[in-house]
Structures are given as C-alpha cells and as structure tokens.
Write a protein that holds these residues in place. Structure first.
Motif, mmCIF file in Angstrom:
data_model
loop_
_atom_site.group_PDB
_atom_site.id
_atom_site.type_symbol
_atom_site.label_atom_id
_atom_site.label_comp_id
_atom_site.label_asym_id
_atom_site.label_seq_id
_atom_site.Cartn_x
_atom_site.Cartn_y
_atom_site.Cartn_z
ATOM 1 N N TRP A 1 0.873 -1.215 0.372
ATOM 2 C CA TRP A 1 0.026 -0.255 -0.176
ATOM 3 C C TRP A 1 1.221 1.645 0.492
ATOM 4 C CZ3 TRP A 1 -4.708 -0.036 -1.478
ATOM 5 C CH2 TRP A 1 -5.663 -0.710 -1.826
ATOM 6 N N PHE A 2 1.995 1.183 0.546
ATOM 7 C CA PHE A 2 3.235 2.644 0.718
ATOM 8 C C PHE A 2 3.295 2.727 -0.507
ATOM 9 C CE2 PHE A 2 3.043 2.040 4.978
ATOM 10 C CZ PHE A 2 3.178 3.613 5.792
ATOM 11 N N VAL A 3 4.227 1.364 -1.024
ATOM 12 C CA VAL A 3 3.953 1.689 -2.502
ATOM 13 C C VAL A 3 3.550 2.515 -3.857
ATOM 14 C CG1 VAL A 3 4.906 0.223 -4.793
ATOM 15 C CG2 VAL A 3 5.882 -0.174 -2.662
ATOM 16 N N ILE A 4 1.706 1.606 -3.357
ATOM 17 C CA ILE A 4 1.112 2.424 -4.661
ATOM 18 C C ILE A 4 0.962 3.703 -3.854
ATOM 19 C CG2 ILE A 4 -1.137 1.632 -4.589
ATOM 20 C CD1 ILE A 4 -1.364 -0.502 -5.019
ATOM 21 N N ALA A 5 0.621 4.007 -2.979
ATOM 22 C CA ALA A 5 0.452 5.761 -2.071
ATOM 23 C C ALA A 5 1.899 6.534 -3.057
ATOM 24 C CB ALA A 5 0.507 5.806 -0.844
ATOM 25 N N ALA A 6 3.195 6.084 -2.610
ATOM 26 C CA ALA A 6 4.444 6.659 -2.884
ATOM 27 C C ALA A 6 3.418 6.774 -4.960
ATOM 28 C CB ALA A 6 5.172 6.075 -3.153
ATOM 29 N N LEU A 7 3.548 5.956 -5.379
ATOM 30 C CA LEU A 7 3.573 6.193 -6.781
ATOM 31 C C LEU A 7 2.275 6.967 -7.484
ATOM 32 C CD1 LEU A 7 4.581 2.129 -8.077
ATOM 33 C CD2 LEU A 7 5.405 3.727 -8.435
ATOM 34 N N THR A 8 1.394 6.887 -6.180
ATOM 35 C CA THR A 8 -0.070 8.071 -6.869
ATOM 36 C C THR A 8 0.851 9.380 -7.173
ATOM 37 O OG1 THR A 8 -1.223 5.631 -6.548
ATOM 38 C CG2 THR A 8 -2.407 8.583 -6.465
ATOM 39 N N VAL A 9 0.598 9.248 -5.796
ATOM 40 C CA VAL A 9 1.460 10.352 -5.733
ATOM 41 C C VAL A 9 2.660 11.090 -6.470
ATOM 42 C CG1 VAL A 9 2.880 12.212 -3.857
ATOM 43 C CG2 VAL A 9 1.434 10.775 -3.051
ATOM 44 N N CYS A 10 3.767 10.590 -7.233
ATOM 45 C CA CYS A 10 4.543 10.802 -8.273
ATOM 46 C C CYS A 10 4.104 11.180 -9.362
ATOM 47 C CB CYS A 10 5.486 9.922 -8.351
ATOM 48 S SG CYS A 10 6.822 9.688 -6.353
ATOM 49 N N GLY A 11 2.724 10.228 -9.254
ATOM 50 C CA GLY A 11 2.202 10.654 -10.894
ATOM 51 C C GLY A 11 1.232 11.622 -11.324
ATOM 52 N N ALA A 12 1.558 12.261 -9.778
ATOM 53 C CA ALA A 12 0.638 13.305 -10.052
ATOM 54 C C ALA A 12 0.715 14.225 -9.662
ATOM 55 C CB ALA A 12 -0.349 13.070 -9.059
ATOM 56 N N GLY A 13 2.401 14.300 -9.273
ATOM 57 C CA GLY A 13 3.223 15.706 -9.393
ATOM 58 C C GLY A 13 3.878 15.661 -10.706
ATOM 59 N N LEU A 14 4.257 14.488 -11.181
ATOM 60 C CA LEU A 14 4.863 14.041 -12.846
ATOM 61 C C LEU A 14 4.022 14.619 -13.489
ATOM 62 C CD1 LEU A 14 6.767 13.216 -14.521
ATOM 63 C CD2 LEU A 14 6.370 11.393 -15.112
ATOM 64 N N THR A 15 2.525 14.444 -13.453
ATOM 65 C CA THR A 15 1.346 15.335 -14.157
ATOM 66 C C THR A 15 1.210 16.891 -14.284
ATOM 67 O OG1 THR A 15 0.278 12.868 -14.566
ATOM 68 C CG2 THR A 15 -1.002 15.406 -15.364
ATOM 69 N N LEU A 16 1.465 17.125 -13.244
ATOM 70 C CA LEU A 16 1.302 19.061 -12.855
ATOM 71 C C LEU A 16 2.064 19.462 -13.394
ATOM 72 C CD1 LEU A 16 0.158 18.395 -9.050
ATOM 73 C CD2 LEU A 16 -1.540 18.918 -11.550
ATOM 74 N N ARG A 17 3.470 18.748 -13.777
ATOM 75 C CA ARG A 17 4.663 19.044 -14.057
ATOM 76 C C ARG A 17 4.152 19.770 -15.270
ATOM 77 N NH1 ARG A 17 10.741 17.468 -12.475
ATOM 78 N NH2 ARG A 17 12.240 19.174 -13.777
ATOM 79 N N VAL A 18 4.212 18.531 -15.823
ATOM 80 C CA VAL A 18 4.426 18.595 -17.498
ATOM 81 C C VAL A 18 2.970 19.203 -17.815
ATOM 82 C CG1 VAL A 18 3.522 17.348 -19.242
ATOM 83 C CG2 VAL A 18 4.414 15.988 -18.006
#
Length: 271
Positions: free
Chosen positions: A25-42
């Motif tokens: 669950w920690f890995v899924i949460a980390a991936l979600t946060v990283c994906g959202a940050g990457l999307t916002l940056r893009v």
C-alpha cells in the motif's frame, strides 16, 4: 420445562498485521503521488509553451463543472431567459404598433387638412360664380345684403362683414377695399316702382362718415334713385348703384364701388 436455546455466534476473523500488505500500500501511494506530481509538472510546462491550449482546457473544465450544476438551478435559469425574451418581444411589438399608429394619425391629419382646405376653396369659388347673373329682385333683404357682400369678397375685398339689421346705423356691409380703403355700403332691396328717396340717402349720409369712418360710401339698390336723392349723394360724395350698375358689377362688365367712373351729366350715379 423448556430449556432456552442460546444463540450461536459466528466467530469474527481477526485482522492480522502483514508487513507485505503494508509495504504494498505504501508503494501504491508513493506511485500515485509521484504520478500526480509528474502530471502537474507536465501540465505546467505545457501551459508555458502553449498558453492558449491551457486556457481552452481550463474553460472546458469549468464548463464540465457547470454542467454538473443541479437540474433545478438550470431550469430556473432557462425559465428566466424565456421570460426575458417574451418581455422583449412584447416591448418590440408595442413599439411597432405605437409607431404605426402615430404614422397613421399623421397621415389622417394631413388628409383631413387637405380636404378642409379644398372644401373652403370650393365654397369661395362657388360664391364667386354664384353672384353672376343673379336676379336680385328675387332675394329678400338679408339675402340681398349677403349677395352684395359676396360681390365685395369676389372682387378682392378683405374683412367683409354683413352688419345690417336693427341698430346698424345705416351700414349693411363693411369691407376693406383691395387698396386698403374702408368701404361702407347700404343695401336697398326695393321694387321697380319704389325709388330710393332723399330721406334714405340723408340717414345714410349722417352716419357713413361720422360713425363708420367710410372712405368709400355707396348705396346699392335693385331700383332707382329720385333726383333729390342723387343731388344729396353728389353733395356728400356717396356713390349710387342702381339696378343697371348692380347688374354690370355682378356680371363683371361694370366697376365696383372702389373703381367707379362718374358720368359727367349725373356724377352721383355710377355709369
């Protein structure tokens, strides 16, 4: 004796702590946060490079959000819009009707004014031609005075008035000649055997100048004058229009009182 039955309880499964599940669950949460940050940056980089496209995306998002408004609110907005449109249509129709009514009234007023002017001109023309060829002996006293007034108006006089009657002080017709002189006329509707005498002439002579301020004084009759009446008229400067002079004036072959030419042998009687 009844033995009570005890309810059976189902044993609940106890949750057991698992290190593997927690790590997952920690890995899924980390991936979600990283994906959202990457999307916002893009998206931020894209907005800097293509601001118009970013604006369109924002507007589309707002429209989508607005489309999710409650159905009741959208219904109220549509109803208000329909009421406003209906009010505007009614106001426009009223304005058009008012303009058409005003235009119609203006046209009607113009037509009425033209009709009145035409009727007045026809009446004047009728009076002008009516006095030609009249047998004045067939008229009563008032009609005779009116006929003489019509002659004056026909030949260009202004301010023509018929004032004959009780208390007229000798004047039957008052007018202003075309050259501006004041005309005072006494009308004597007599039969062929009843001549205008000196007494008639003296009564008129006593008021035509002193009272009526005549500049042209004339007696018009359907008969003739006695010799004493003619002599008195000559002394006072009163013009005498007998039946023949009246017929000539009416036919346009003889002069009006303000255009008279005297006969040398009988100066008071119009030639």
């Amino acid at each position: 004796m009844t033995i009570p039955v005890r309810p059976e309880y189902t044993a609940r499964r106890r949750y057991r702590f698992s290190t593997r599940s927690t790590a997952r669950w920690f890995v899924i949460a980390a991936l979600t946060v990283c994906g959202a940050g990457l999307t916002l940056r893009v998206l931020a980089d894209a907005a800097r490079e293509h601001p118009l496209a970013a604006a369109l995306v924002v507007l589309a998002s707002l429209a989508a959000a607005g489309s999710s408004a409650p159905a009741r609110r959208r219904l109220r907005i549509r109803r208000a819009a329909r009421r406003t449109a209906r009010t505007l249509r009614c106001a426009a129709a009223t304005a058009v009707e008012t303009a058409e009514t005003a235009e119609a009234e203006a046209v009607a007023a113009e037509v009425e004014a033209a009709a009145v002017a035409e009727a007045e001109a026809a009446a004047v023309e009728a009076r002008v031609y009516e006095v030609r060829g009249i047998d004045y002996t067939l008229l009563d006293a008032y009609e005779f005075e009116q006929a003489v007034a019509d002659l004056c108006e026909r030949d260009g006089c202004r301010d023509v008035e018929v004032v004959g009657g009780a208390g007229d002080l000798g004047a039957d017709v008052l007018a202003t000649a075309p050259d501006g002189r004041r005309v005072v006329i006494q009308c004597k509707r007599y039969g062929a055997t009843n001549k205008v005498g000196s007494q008639d002439m003296q009564r008129f002579g006593g008021t035509c100048y002193a009272v009526h301020e005549a500049q042209i004084a004339a007696v018009v009759t359907t008969s003739e004058y006695t010799q004493p009446a003619v002599e008195y008229a000559e002394q006072c400067g009163i013009l005498c229009f007998d039946r023949q002079a009246l017929d000539d004036w009416s036919a346009g072959t003889g002069p009006a009182p303000w255009d008279t030419v005297y006969d040398t042998g009988d100066p008071a009687v119009v030639a």
